[in-house]
Scaffold this active site. Structure first.
Site, PDB file in Angstrom:
ATOM      1  N   HIS A  72      52.438  31.377 116.882  1.00 33.57           N
ATOM      2  CA  HIS A  72      52.113  32.329 117.943  1.00 33.57           C
ATOM      3  C   HIS A  72      53.356  33.172 118.239  1.00 33.57           C
ATOM      4  O   HIS A  72      54.428  32.637 118.467  1.00 33.57           O
ATOM      5  CB  HIS A  72      51.719  31.595 119.222  1.00 33.57           C
TER       6      HIS A  72
ATOM      7  N   HIS B 220      48.042  27.458 126.232  1.00 37.62           N
ATOM      8  CA  HIS B 220      47.114  26.334 126.173  1.00 37.62           C
ATOM      9  C   HIS B 220      47.369  25.358 127.313  1.00 37.62           C
ATOM     10  O   HIS B 220      48.510  25.174 127.737  1.00 37.62           O
ATOM     11  CB  HIS B 220      47.262  25.577 124.842  1.00 37.62           C
TER      12      HIS B 220
ATOM     13  N   ALA C  47      41.071  29.006 116.285  1.00 38.40           N
ATOM     14  CA  ALA C  47      40.867  28.108 115.153  1.00 38.40           C
ATOM     15  C   ALA C  47      40.164  26.884 115.715  1.00 38.40           C
ATOM     16  O   ALA C  47      40.497  26.443 116.814  1.00 38.40           O
ATOM     17  CB  ALA C  47      42.202  27.721 114.544  1.00 38.40           C
TER      18      ALA C  47
ATOM     19  N   MET D  45      40.901  23.696 121.251  1.00 34.32           N
ATOM     20  CA  MET D  45      41.718  23.417 122.443  1.00 34.32           C
ATOM     21  C   MET D  45      41.983  24.667 123.275  1.00 34.32           C
ATOM     22  O   MET D  45      42.989  24.744 123.984  1.00 34.32           O
ATOM     23  CB  MET D  45      43.049  22.778 122.010  1.00 34.32           C
ATOM     24  N   SER D  46      41.092  25.636 123.198  1.00 35.69           N
ATOM     25  CA  SER D  46      41.346  26.888 123.931  1.00 35.69           C
ATOM     26  C   SER D  46      40.028  27.541 124.329  1.00 35.69           C
ATOM     27  O   SER D  46      38.988  26.889 124.388  1.00 35.69           O
ATOM     28  CB  SER D  46      42.149  27.839 123.041  1.00 35.69           C
TER      29      SER D  46
ATOM     30  N   TYR E 299      47.285  22.221 126.996  1.00 36.09           N
ATOM     31  CA  TYR E 299      48.112  21.099 126.508  1.00 36.09           C
ATOM     32  C   TYR E 299      49.603  21.396 126.534  1.00 36.09           C
ATOM     33  O   TYR E 299      50.430  20.499 126.421  1.00 36.09           O
ATOM     34  CB  TYR E 299      47.685  20.646 125.100  1.00 36.09           C
ATOM     35  N   GLU E 300      49.970  22.670 126.696  1.00 36.23           N
ATOM     36  CA  GLU E 300      51.390  22.993 126.798  1.00 36.23           C
ATOM     37  C   GLU E 300      51.936  22.638 128.181  1.00 36.23           C
ATOM     38  O   GLU E 300      53.149  22.721 128.408  1.00 36.23           O
ATOM     39  CB  GLU E 300      51.615  24.480 126.521  1.00 36.23           C
TER      40      GLU E 300
ATOM     41  N   SER F 253      45.512  30.806 116.783  1.00 35.24           N
ATOM     42  CA  SER F 253      46.426  30.297 115.752  1.00 35.24           C
ATOM     43  C   SER F 253      46.194  30.964 114.403  1.00 35.24           C
ATOM     44  O   SER F 253      45.084  30.926 113.882  1.00 35.24           O
ATOM     45  CB  SER F 253      46.220  28.796 115.547  1.00 35.24           C
TER      46      SER F 253
ATOM     47  N   ASN G   9      39.149  23.608 109.716  1.00 29.91           N
ATOM     48  CA  ASN G   9      39.086  22.259 109.126  1.00 29.91           C
ATOM     49  C   ASN G   9      37.770  21.627 109.540  1.00 29.91           C
ATOM     50  O   ASN G   9      37.144  22.063 110.492  1.00 29.91           O
ATOM     51  CB  ASN G   9      40.255  21.394 109.649  1.00 29.91           C
TER      52      ASN G   9
ATOM     53  N   HIS H 178      48.138  20.405 111.820  1.00 23.74           N
ATOM     54  CA  HIS H 178      48.298  21.799 112.238  1.00 23.74           C
ATOM     55  C   HIS H 178      48.574  22.680 111.014  1.00 23.74           C
ATOM     56  O   HIS H 178      48.163  23.836 110.966  1.00 23.74           O
ATOM     57  CB  HIS H 178      49.435  21.907 113.260  1.00 23.74           C
TER      58      HIS H 178
END
Ligand code: HPA
Length: 277
Positions: free
Chosen positions: A61, A83, A113, A211-212, A85-86, A30, A235, A247
């Site tokens: 992306h 990802h 990130a 998340m990756s 989550y997609e 990201s 963050n 995000h």
């Protein structure tokens, strides 16, 4: 169609579109995709054109493979990744890593990130991944093993190459771009963690959460690649500070550190090239 056949088709398609034979692969997370804009003699192939590639849906992306050269090293980048989550399976998420391997990539540089769990790190810093925690509850290698691609039970005791970490350290020192170091934990998302979950991950030994990355690294190690991972701490994780996560903040921070990140990644690729010659 079988995955093996899909891989052959993807490779055939790519070889017909570019003469670059990449040695180094980059997965750009990201807000970090800009690195591919720095390639010399770039050839861009949208994911839609590659058999077996899903189509990326996340904001920030671009969704293409970019081939080219960095300091004369032939490279390929994923500008945007897939990802879990997609809704993609981990086999789909990691298919591009198989493709890179089949194209001859020996070293995979993975970026992301991530939220910082370690309170002594700051938002906007870069973190060299020393090791990871797979907290996905899933593994991309589940299912029948394809022995030509790797062994059934791959060793993960040095997943993040010592050689590449040393190169990254030297690059960081030469550029005076600070580089923290720690353990990356991968969760599925897409909801961010609760403060209690962050506390749990902290107890488990994580310094950052995202998340990756972990699925791609598992497949890269399985296929015999050496791996380097770098997180942009976009963050502080939930509960470490009191502000809500978004995000937008993630993208904002990655943009802020873009310059240092680009310099460091280019320096690392340059040094990989120098050690090969
Ligand atoms: N948690 C999970 N994934 C992330 C975060 C986070 O705080 N920041 C960027 N990706």
């Amino acid at each position: 169609m079988t995955t093996k056949r899909l891989l052959e088709d993807a490779v055939t398609k790519i070889l017909s579109k570019t003469e670059v034979r990449p040695e180094v692969g980059l997965i750009l997370g990201s807000g970090l995709g800009v690195l591919a804009e720095e390639f010399e003699r770039p050839v861009k192939i949208p994911y839609e054109e590659v058999p077996g590639f899903p189509v990326s849906t996340v904001e920030g992306h671009a969704g293409q493979l970019v081939f080219g050269y960095l300091h004369d090293v032939p490279v390929v980048a994923m500008q945007g990744r897939f990802h879990f989550y997609e809704g993609y399976s981990l086999k789909e998420v990691t298919f591009p890593v198989r493709v890179m391997r089949a194209l001859g990539v020996a070293s995979l540089l993975v970026t992301n990130a991530a939220g910082s769990i370690n309170p002594s790190f700051s938002s906007g810093e870069l973190m060299l991944i020393r090791d990871h925690l797979n907290v996905l509850g899933a593994n991309p290698l589940i299912g029948k093993n394809i022995d030509e691609w790797g062994t059934r039970f791959p060793d993960m005791s040095s997943a993040y190459s010592q050689r590449l970490r040393t190169i990254a350290r030297k690059g960081s020192a030469a550029l005076t771009v600070p580089l923290q170091e720690g353990v990356y934990a991968s969760v599925t998302g897409p909801s961010y963690e609760t403060p209690a979950e962050v506390k749990m991950l902290q107890k488990l030994g994580a310094d950052a959460v995202g998340m990756s990355t972990v699925p791609e690294v598992i497949v890269a190690v399985h296929s015999g690649m050496e791996v380097l991972g770098i997180s942009c701490l976009s963050n502080m994780a939930a509960g470490i500070v009191d502000t809500p996560l978004s995000h937008e903040e993630v993208i904002h921070t990655t943009k802020r550190v873009q310059h240092d990140f680009l310099q460091l990644m280019k320096e690392i690729v340059k040094r990989i090239g120098e050690e090969r010659r």
